[in-house]
Design a protein around this motif. Structure first.
Motif, PDB file in Angstrom:
ATOM      1  N   CYS A 157      -3.513 -22.292   6.518  1.00 46.03           N
ATOM      2  CA  CYS A 157      -3.136 -21.031   5.875  1.00 46.03           C
ATOM      3  C   CYS A 157      -2.866 -19.955   6.929  1.00 46.03           C
ATOM      4  N   PRO A 158      -2.224 -18.850   6.542  1.00 48.32           N
ATOM      5  CA  PRO A 158      -2.011 -17.765   7.493  1.00 48.32           C
ATOM      6  C   PRO A 158      -3.341 -17.193   7.986  1.00 48.32           C
ATOM      7  N   VAL A 159      -3.421 -16.911   9.281  1.00 46.82           N
ATOM      8  CA  VAL A 159      -4.601 -16.296   9.878  1.00 46.82           C
ATOM      9  C   VAL A 159      -4.189 -15.008  10.568  1.00 46.82           C
ATOM     10  N   ILE A 160      -4.878 -13.934  10.223  1.00 48.00           N
ATOM     11  CA  ILE A 160      -4.639 -12.636  10.854  1.00 48.00           C
ATOM     12  C   ILE A 160      -5.832 -12.343  11.750  1.00 48.00           C
ATOM     13  N   GLY A 161      -5.570 -12.221  13.047  1.00 46.01           N
ATOM     14  CA  GLY A 161      -6.624 -11.921  13.996  1.00 46.01           C
ATOM     15  C   GLY A 161      -6.800 -10.429  14.168  1.00 46.01           C
ATOM     16  N   VAL A 162      -8.051  -9.979  14.111  1.00 43.63           N
ATOM     17  CA  VAL A 162      -8.365  -8.566  14.296  1.00 43.63           C
ATOM     18  C   VAL A 162      -9.285  -8.430  15.506  1.00 43.63           C
ATOM     19  N   PRO A 163      -8.786  -7.950  16.639  1.00 39.53           N
ATOM     20  CA  PRO A 163      -9.663  -7.737  17.795  1.00 39.53           C
ATOM     21  C   PRO A 163     -10.542  -6.511  17.587  1.00 39.53           C
ATOM     22  N   THR A 164     -11.748  -6.552  18.156  1.00 39.47           N
ATOM     23  CA  THR A 164     -12.628  -5.381  18.096  1.00 39.47           C
ATOM     24  C   THR A 164     -13.004  -4.953  19.500  1.00 39.47           C
ATOM     25  N   ALA A 165     -13.581  -3.779  19.598  1.00 39.85           N
ATOM     26  CA  ALA A 165     -13.961  -3.211  20.899  1.00 39.85           C
ATOM     27  C   ALA A 165     -15.317  -3.700  21.384  1.00 39.85           C
ATOM     28  N   ILE A 166     -15.926  -4.641  20.665  1.00 40.06           N
ATOM     29  CA  ILE A 166     -17.228  -5.169  21.065  1.00 40.06           C
ATOM     30  C   ILE A 166     -17.085  -5.995  22.347  1.00 40.06           C
ATOM     31  N   GLY A 167     -17.902  -5.703  23.361  1.00 36.88           N
ATOM     32  CA  GLY A 167     -17.861  -6.501  24.582  1.00 36.88           C
ATOM     33  C   GLY A 167     -18.183  -5.673  25.806  1.00 36.88           C
ATOM     34  N   TYR A 168     -18.251  -6.345  26.936  1.00 36.45           N
ATOM     35  CA  TYR A 168     -18.576  -5.703  28.207  1.00 36.45           C
ATOM     36  C   TYR A 168     -17.314  -5.193  28.906  1.00 36.45           C
ATOM     37  N   GLY A 169     -17.511  -4.651  30.109  1.00 34.02           N
ATOM     38  CA  GLY A 169     -16.505  -3.913  30.861  1.00 34.02           C
ATOM     39  C   GLY A 169     -15.091  -4.438  30.868  1.00 34.02           C
ATOM     40  N   VAL A 170     -14.877  -5.689  31.319  1.00 35.84           N
ATOM     41  CA  VAL A 170     -13.506  -6.170  31.436  1.00 35.84           C
ATOM     42  C   VAL A 170     -12.850  -6.411  30.085  1.00 35.84           C
ATOM     43  N   GLY A 171     -13.647  -6.354  29.012  1.00 31.16           N
ATOM     44  CA  GLY A 171     -13.062  -6.431  27.680  1.00 31.16           C
ATOM     45  C   GLY A 171     -12.180  -5.251  27.358  1.00 31.16           C
ATOM     46  N   ARG A 172     -12.387  -4.140  28.115  1.00 32.30           N
ATOM     47  CA  ARG A 172     -11.542  -2.943  28.013  1.00 32.30           C
ATOM     48  C   ARG A 172     -11.343  -2.477  26.568  1.00 32.30           C
ATOM     49  N   GLY A 173     -12.453  -2.347  25.853  1.00 38.69           N
ATOM     50  CA  GLY A 173     -12.382  -1.783  24.503  1.00 38.69           C
ATOM     51  C   GLY A 173     -11.594  -2.605  23.513  1.00 38.69           C
ATOM     52  N   GLY A 174     -11.583  -3.916  23.684  1.00 36.85           N
ATOM     53  CA  GLY A 174     -10.882  -4.788  22.743  1.00 36.85           C
ATOM     54  C   GLY A 174      -9.555  -5.312  23.246  1.00 36.85           C
ATOM     55  N   LYS A 175      -9.099  -4.828  24.394  1.00 34.68           N
ATOM     56  CA  LYS A 175      -7.791  -5.270  24.895  1.00 34.68           C
ATOM     57  C   LYS A 175      -7.807  -6.738  25.308  1.00 34.68           C
ATOM     58  N   ALA A 176      -8.922  -7.213  25.838  1.00 31.12           N
ATOM     59  CA  ALA A 176      -9.008  -8.632  26.207  1.00 31.12           C
ATOM     60  C   ALA A 176      -8.906  -9.514  24.965  1.00 31.12           C
ATOM     61  N   ALA A 177      -9.627  -9.127  23.904  1.00 31.21           N
ATOM     62  CA  ALA A 177      -9.566  -9.894  22.657  1.00 31.21           C
ATOM     63  C   ALA A 177      -8.159  -9.870  22.072  1.00 31.21           C
ATOM     64  N   LEU A 178      -7.519  -8.723  22.111  1.00 29.39           N
ATOM     65  CA  LEU A 178      -6.150  -8.617  21.603  1.00 29.39           C
ATOM     66  C   LEU A 178      -5.213  -9.526  22.376  1.00 29.39           C
ATOM     67  N   ARG A 179      -5.339  -9.539  23.698  1.00 31.46           N
ATOM     68  CA  ARG A 179      -4.461 -10.377  24.515  1.00 31.46           C
ATOM     69  C   ARG A 179      -4.696 -11.862  24.261  1.00 31.46           C
ATOM     70  N   THR A 180      -5.950 -12.234  24.029  1.00 35.98           N
ATOM     71  CA  THR A 180      -6.229 -13.628  23.698  1.00 35.98           C
ATOM     72  C   THR A 180      -5.498 -14.038  22.430  1.00 35.98           C
ATOM     73  N   ILE A 181      -5.584 -13.203  21.410  1.00 37.72           N
ATOM     74  CA  ILE A 181      -4.933 -13.519  20.139  1.00 37.72           C
ATOM     75  C   ILE A 181      -3.414 -13.558  20.309  1.00 37.72           C
ATOM     76  N   LEU A 182      -2.865 -12.588  21.026  1.00 38.67           N
ATOM     77  CA  LEU A 182      -1.414 -12.536  21.226  1.00 38.67           C
ATOM     78  C   LEU A 182      -0.912 -13.701  22.069  1.00 38.67           C
ATOM     79  N   ASN A 183      -1.741 -14.170  22.999  1.00 37.97           N
ATOM     80  CA  ASN A 183      -1.345 -15.247  23.904  1.00 37.97           C
ATOM     81  C   ASN A 183      -1.704 -16.630  23.385  1.00 37.97           C
ATOM     82  N   SER A 184      -2.217 -16.721  22.175  1.00 41.84           N
ATOM     83  CA  SER A 184      -2.641 -18.010  21.644  1.00 41.84           C
ATOM     84  C   SER A 184      -1.465 -18.983  21.556  1.00 41.84           C
ATOM     85  N   CYS A 185      -1.771 -20.251  21.819  1.00 40.79           N
ATOM     86  CA  CYS A 185      -0.744 -21.284  21.667  1.00 40.79           C
ATOM     87  C   CYS A 185      -0.742 -21.880  20.262  1.00 40.79           C
ATOM     88  N   VAL A 186      -1.584 -21.349  19.362  1.00 41.02           N
ATOM     89  CA  VAL A 186      -1.571 -21.804  17.970  1.00 41.02           C
ATOM     90  C   VAL A 186      -0.414 -21.118  17.249  1.00 41.02           C
TER      91      VAL A 186
END
Length: 229
Positions: free
Chosen positions: A173-202
């Motif tokens: 089914c369709p999956v919508i990923g929602v990054p959050t700002a939870i995390g430590y320094g290099v997570g940069r307020g959710g930007k790392a999570a966002l990039r993971t979702i955007l860069n997914s090979c799925v």
């Protein structure tokens, strides 16, 4: 009971309230409280209720909540979601289908609750699956049958943002990923999570902005309304 909007645009001086948006797009104007004074949010919210019989406000802080309930005592405060509502559901509920809202961790729940409350305001049946991130991936795998029967999944994650990617790889089914700002320094307020979702090979997984549970829910509403998933 949803009333037909009496006016299309109402000028409050500080806001042009778009009463015709629900009829035009299927998503009504919603009060985004961030950056607004309590008085402004209460005025807009009360005018929406007076005109259509329903309203929803997001990013509600206690100061907004008090001002809104002073003008609209029947408004319901969903504190963890940061949402206030009057009325709903806006559409008849389909009991044969459901949306699953998933979180990687407990810290992601407020964003997930924003999505859940919004979906239920529109009349969409929701099942919650919280704290099932990839650090203990067996938690997610143990709910595969629930995920496989979902119509759409909203997956919320901070840190590395891997939970939406894995969830999408397990289901059709369709999956919508929602990054959050939870995390430590290099997570940069959710930007790392966002990039993971955007860069997914799925293939086919999509992302919304950081912390935007409301936006994810509205995307689901549009999917269900226009494509009859």
């Amino acid at each position: 009971m949803v009333k037909q909007a009496v006016k299309t645009i109402e000028d409050l001086g500080f806001a042009q309230v778009d009463h015709g948006r629900f009829q035009r797009t299927g998503i009504p104007e919603v009060v985004f409280c961030e950056g607004k004074t309590p008085e402004q949010t209460a005025d807009i919210f009360s005018r929406l209720v007076a005109n259509s019989g329903f309203a929803l406000a997001t990013r509600v802080k206690p100061r907004h909540q008090k001002a809104i309930q002073k003008k609209v005592p029947e408004a319901v405060w969903h504190e963890q979601a940061g949402i206030m509502t009057v009325g709903g559901p806006l559409y008849p509920q389909n009991t044969e289908r459901y949306v699953v809202v998933v979180t990687a961790g407990t810290g992601d729940i407020p964003v997930a609750e924003e999505a859940r409350v919004t979906l239920e305001f529109f009349g969409i049946r929701v099942k919650k699956l919280y704290d099932v991130g990839v650090a203990g991936i067996d938690r997610l795998l143990s709910h595969r049958s629930l995920l496989e029967r979902a119509t759409v999944i909203i997956a919320v994650a901070g840190m590395d943002g891997a939970c939406p990617v894995v969830t999408s790889a397990l289901t059709s089914c369709p999956v919508i990923g929602v990054p959050t700002a939870i995390g430590y320094g290099v997570g940069r307020g959710g930007k790392a999570a966002l990039r993971t979702i955007l860069n997914s090979c799925v293939p086919g997984m999509v992302a919304v902005n950081i912390g935007n549970g409301f936006g994810a829910a509205c995307a689901v509403v549009r999917m269900l309304k226009t494509n009859k998933l």
